[in-house]
Structures are given as structure tokens and as C-alpha cells.
Design a protein around this motif. Structure first.
Motif, PDB file in Angstrom:
ATOM      1  N   LEU A   1     -55.315   9.376   6.243  1.00 20.89           N
ATOM      2  CA  LEU A   1     -56.276   8.711   5.885  1.00 20.89           C
ATOM      3  C   LEU A   1     -56.470   7.698   7.435  1.00 20.89           C
ATOM      4  N   SER A   2     -55.352   7.220   8.004  1.00 23.70           N
ATOM      5  CA  SER A   2     -55.433   6.791   9.237  1.00 23.70           C
ATOM      6  C   SER A   2     -56.200   7.418  10.382  1.00 23.70           C
ATOM      7  N   LEU A   3     -55.851   8.895  10.436  1.00 26.52           N
ATOM      8  CA  LEU A   3     -56.406   9.622  11.358  1.00 26.52           C
ATOM      9  C   LEU A   3     -57.921   9.681  11.315  1.00 26.52           C
ATOM     10  N   GLU A   4     -58.382   9.643   9.907  1.00 30.34           N
ATOM     11  CA  GLU A   4     -59.691   9.778   9.525  1.00 30.34           C
ATOM     12  C   GLU A   4     -60.460   8.552  10.002  1.00 30.34           C
ATOM     13  N   LYS A   5     -59.653   7.397   9.859  1.00 32.18           N
ATOM     14  CA  LYS A   5     -60.635   6.299   9.902  1.00 32.18           C
ATOM     15  C   LYS A   5     -60.609   6.109  11.498  1.00 32.18           C
ATOM     16  N   SER A   6     -59.320   6.316  12.119  1.00 30.64           N
ATOM     17  CA  SER A   6     -59.386   6.002  13.719  1.00 30.64           C
ATOM     18  C   SER A   6     -60.464   7.147  14.326  1.00 30.64           C
ATOM     19  N   LEU A   7     -60.613   8.295  13.814  1.00 27.77           N
ATOM     20  CA  LEU A   7     -61.762   9.303  14.503  1.00 27.77           C
ATOM     21  C   LEU A   7     -63.033   8.679  14.203  1.00 27.77           C
TER      22      LEU A   7
END
Ligand code: SF4
Length: 416
Positions: free
Chosen positions: A341-347
Motif C-alpha cells: 500500500l505504501s508503494l502505491e501511495k508513494s507512486l
């Protein structure tokens, strides 16, 4: 003499080691890697997780094998001095956390430097403004290792920041164990807000970055003060869990909805600001239902990135005594879901800036035509160029952002 300085953990540990490095170089000592047979090796240890305990012991053992005189300081040696003496060697010189720099200077006859020196590429200065914490979050051993909150006097902070800019640095990071408590121990009614305002008024450093702040420490006045182009548009606000029952067991001082409401106020005022957080996965008693509520809650927040930690049992903390500890395999699974989820938000956050100009500090040359850099809003960018100067503050246009990297090109170079 030849010194090796090793540090683990947080920005406070790094700030302390950087200060010691300046003192040693100022005295004409040499800073060398472990492989170059140091005379003295100073290890600034960390105990935030069981992994950092293990790494601290490993570093101390590696230092011992060089034949150097070994000093252990920092949070792991503060709480586990006997384990070090009995389990590793009785010859290790263990120096307490409080007044550590003063004690090390005294023992090794080193005077405090009035100039900022560095043995390696340093692109920003970590400025320690505060130490210790008066809170007692149930999972955290740091208050036991670092004691109650103590503020560095304002004049020393201003002087250190001016030393940093005089030495050509373009960014300082105000760091501490709990910077929101800055001033609480000072006689005059002086707070972090007052300090930031005075730093803006009495220094010329182009970029000032704040390290972690508790959500309750963000108010309109602070937002007014950081509404300044010299303050990096980046806030790190630990949430830890999105479930009130879990927050209660953690001893945190807010409800999930209060965190969300405050975040929306910040986003409303600074739409492009980078907001990062910390989340603990698998806290004792966290059921599948509690975890999915946390996951859904975090998904609903307009975050820029998340640091995810599987819960790590710390001896002497209240959480260690709680029932229903979660299996490591489940903790790891939950942490993996949060990291996805963090990667999704960061992207999503990084993609917002494709085509925009961002101010960055050039860091290291990666190859013939690429340099690493960090933007004010905390995006790591690889800048395509064959001729940049590490430490330089400049504008770049973000041309791409994907899972693996962000790419930027320098339209022009501007000096501060
Ligand atoms: S605020 Fe809580 S988590 Fe942070 S240092 Fe203090 S006790 Fe630890």
C-alpha cells in the motif's frame, strides 16, 4: 590518531556522530573505515528493534576484531551494558547516552570544534535540537535509554546551523527524539515554533527540514510558521495504527479520526506537501479485524509514503507484558500488505509532480551521466547530467516516476 565512527538507528545518533567527527578532524585526527586499523572505534548503538540490537552487537564485535580500543554508546549499550561486558568483552568502554559527547571529549581529550568538518560527502547537516522523551508509548524503549526531554540551548542551535551554511551546506534537518517537546524543560516559555521562527530569522540556510512530529503538536500557529519556502514541504507524522483499540494499547495520545482530521487540515493548507508516517504491524492483541480496519483507514489517508515496522518486543516496555502477541509470520504478512500500500501511495504522490520543477540537493554521482538527489518534498530523484556538484541546490524537472526510480533533468542551475 585514527578513529572509526560507526552509527546505527536514528538521525539523533547520526547528528551526534557527525558532531564528534567535526571535533576529531578539527583536532587533526583521521577518520578511517574499520579496514584501516583504527586506534579507537566508537559505536553509537540502537535498540529500537531486536534487529538493531543484533546489528549493534555485530558492529561492536567487528570493531573489537580490529584490535582498536572500542567505545560503545547509544541506546543498546545504555540498556544492555552487562550483556556487552559479559557477552562480548569486559574491555569495551561503555559511555552513557546522557552527556555522551562531553564524556567522550573528556576521556579522549578532544575539544569541541567551532567549524563543521566532514570526512565523507555530506549534503545536509543533522542538527540535534533535543534529546529524550516524556511520553511512554507502551512499545517504546527509547525513554528508558535516553531519559526525559532535554532541549539544546537556542544559541548553540543557531551557531551550528550557521556553521553548516558557512561550510557550504544548503540543508539542515532539525532532529531529536521528540522535537515537539522542544523547550518544555527551558525556563522561558520557548517552544519548537519559537525556535523555527528564530532559525528563519537568524540564519540564511536555504532549506530546513523537520524530523518526526506528533500529530497533536501540529496547530495553526506551527502551520503558519512552516508556510515558508525555506521550510521543506515534508512532514513525518507517526500514526502507528488506524484502530483506536490498538492505539489505546500502544499508549498513543489521539484517536484515528483525530489524526485524519488534522491531516486534512494540513493537506487543505499545503496540497502538495509530502506527508509520511510510521505504522506498526502486528501489535500485541491486533486481531485480523483490527488489522483490516487499520489497512482500510490508512488507505483512506492522502499519505506520500509509510515506514512499516513489524512489532518488535522490547524488554522493559509495557507492551512486552501484554497478552496475545502475534506470530512473526502474521506480523510479516501484515507488514508486507502495508508496504504494498505504501508503494502505491508513494507512486501516486510522485506522479503528481511529473513535468513540475522541484528544488533538489544533488547528492552522489551514480554513474557518468546520473546523480542522486532529494527534493524539498522528499522525493529521491536521479538527475540526468554528467556535470553537477554534490551539495548544490538547484531546480530539476521531474520527467518520470515509477516503481523503481524517479528521473529528473536540470533546466538550469541557480545559486542560493
Ligand atoms: S513519543 Fe513514544 S514512540 Fe516516540 S520516543 Fe517517545 S515514547 Fe518513543
Amino acid at each position: 590518531m585514527k578513529y572509526t565512527l560507526l552509527t546505527l538507528g536514528c538521525k539523533v545518533n547520526r547528528a551526534e556522530i557527525n558532531t564528534l567527527e567535526s571535533d576529531l578532524i578539527g583536532e587533526g585526527h583521521e577518520i578511517v573505515p574499520l579496514s584501516e586499523s583504527p586506534d579507537v572505534c566508537i559505536v553509537n548503538t540502537c535498540t529500537v528493534t531486536s534487529k538493531s540490537d543484533y546489528q549493534s552487537r555485530q558492529l561492536i564485535r567487528r570493531a573489537l576484531r580490529t584490535g582498536a580500543r572500542v567505545v560503545a554508546t547509544g541506546c543498546y549499550s545504555e540498556l544492555h551494558a552487562e550483556d556487552i561486558r559479559e557477552g562480548i568483552s569486559p574491555d569495551i568502554n561503555i559511555i552513557p547516552n546522557s552527556n555522551k559527547l562531553h564524556n567522550i571529549r573528556h576521556i579522549y581529550d578532544i575539544s569541541k570544534s567551532n567549524t563543521l568538518f566532514s570526512s565523507g560527502a555530506r549534503n545536509r547537516a543533522f542538527i540535534k535540537i533535543q534529546d529524550g522523551c516524556n511520553f511512554r508509548c507502551s512499545y517504546c524503549a527509547i525513554p528508558s535509554a535516553r531519559g526525559r526531554s532535554r532541549s539544546v540551548i537556542y544559541k548553540d542551535i543557531i551557531d551550528e546551523i550557521n556553521r553548516a551554511s558557512d561550510s557550504g551546506l544548503n540543508e539542515v534537518v532539525l532532529t531529536g527524539i521528540h522535537i515537539g517537546l522542544y523547550g518544555i524543560d527551558l525556563k522561558e516559555n520557548y517552544t519548537l515554533k519559537g525556535l523555527i521562527a528564530d532559525i528563519l530569522g537568524n540564519t540564511s540556510i536555504p532549506r530546513i527540514r523537520l524530523s518526526s512530529l506528533e500529530i497533536n503538536e501540529i496547530d495553526e500557529e506551527l502551520l503558519g510558521i512552516i508556510d515558508n519556502k525555506r521550510i521543506c514541504p515534508h512532514l513525518h507524522l507517526p500514526l502507528q495504527s488506524g484502530k483506536d483499540d490498538t492505539l489505546r494499547r500502544m499508549g498513543r495520545h489521539y484517536k484515528a479520526i483525530e489524526f485524519k482530521e488534522k491531516m486534512n487540515i494540513i493537506r487543505g493548507r499545503f496540497p502538495d506537501i509530502s506527508i509520511g508516517t510510521d505504522i506498526i504491524a502486528g501489535f500485541p492483541g491486533e486481531t485480523d479485524e483490527e488489522f483490516s480496519e487499520t489497512l482500510n483507514f490508512v488507505r483512506s489517508l492522502d499519505l506520500s509514503y509509510m515506514h512499516v515496522f513489524p512489532y518488535s518486543k522490547r524488554a522493559g516496555t509495557r507492551a512486552a507484558e501484554l497478552p496475545d502477541h502475534v506470530d512473526q509470520s502474521i506480523k510479516d504478512l501484515r507488514a508486507a500488505e502495508l508496504r504494498t500500500l505504501s508503494l502505491e501511495k508513494s507512486l501516486n504522490y510522485r506522479k503528481r509532480f511529473i513535468g513540475s520543477e522541484l528544488d533538489v540537493i544533488i547528492e552522489n554521482r551514480l554513474d557518468d551521466s546520473k546523480y542522486s538527489a532529494t527534493s524539498g518534498n522528499y522525493i529521491k530523484i536521479n538527475v540526468l547530467s554528467d556535470d553537477l556538484v554534490p551539495g548544490e541546490l538547484m531546480h530539476v524537472t521531474l520527467t518520470d516516476a515509477n516503481e523503481n526510480e524517479n528521473t529528473g533533468i536540470p533546466p538550469h542551475i541557480h545559486n542560493v
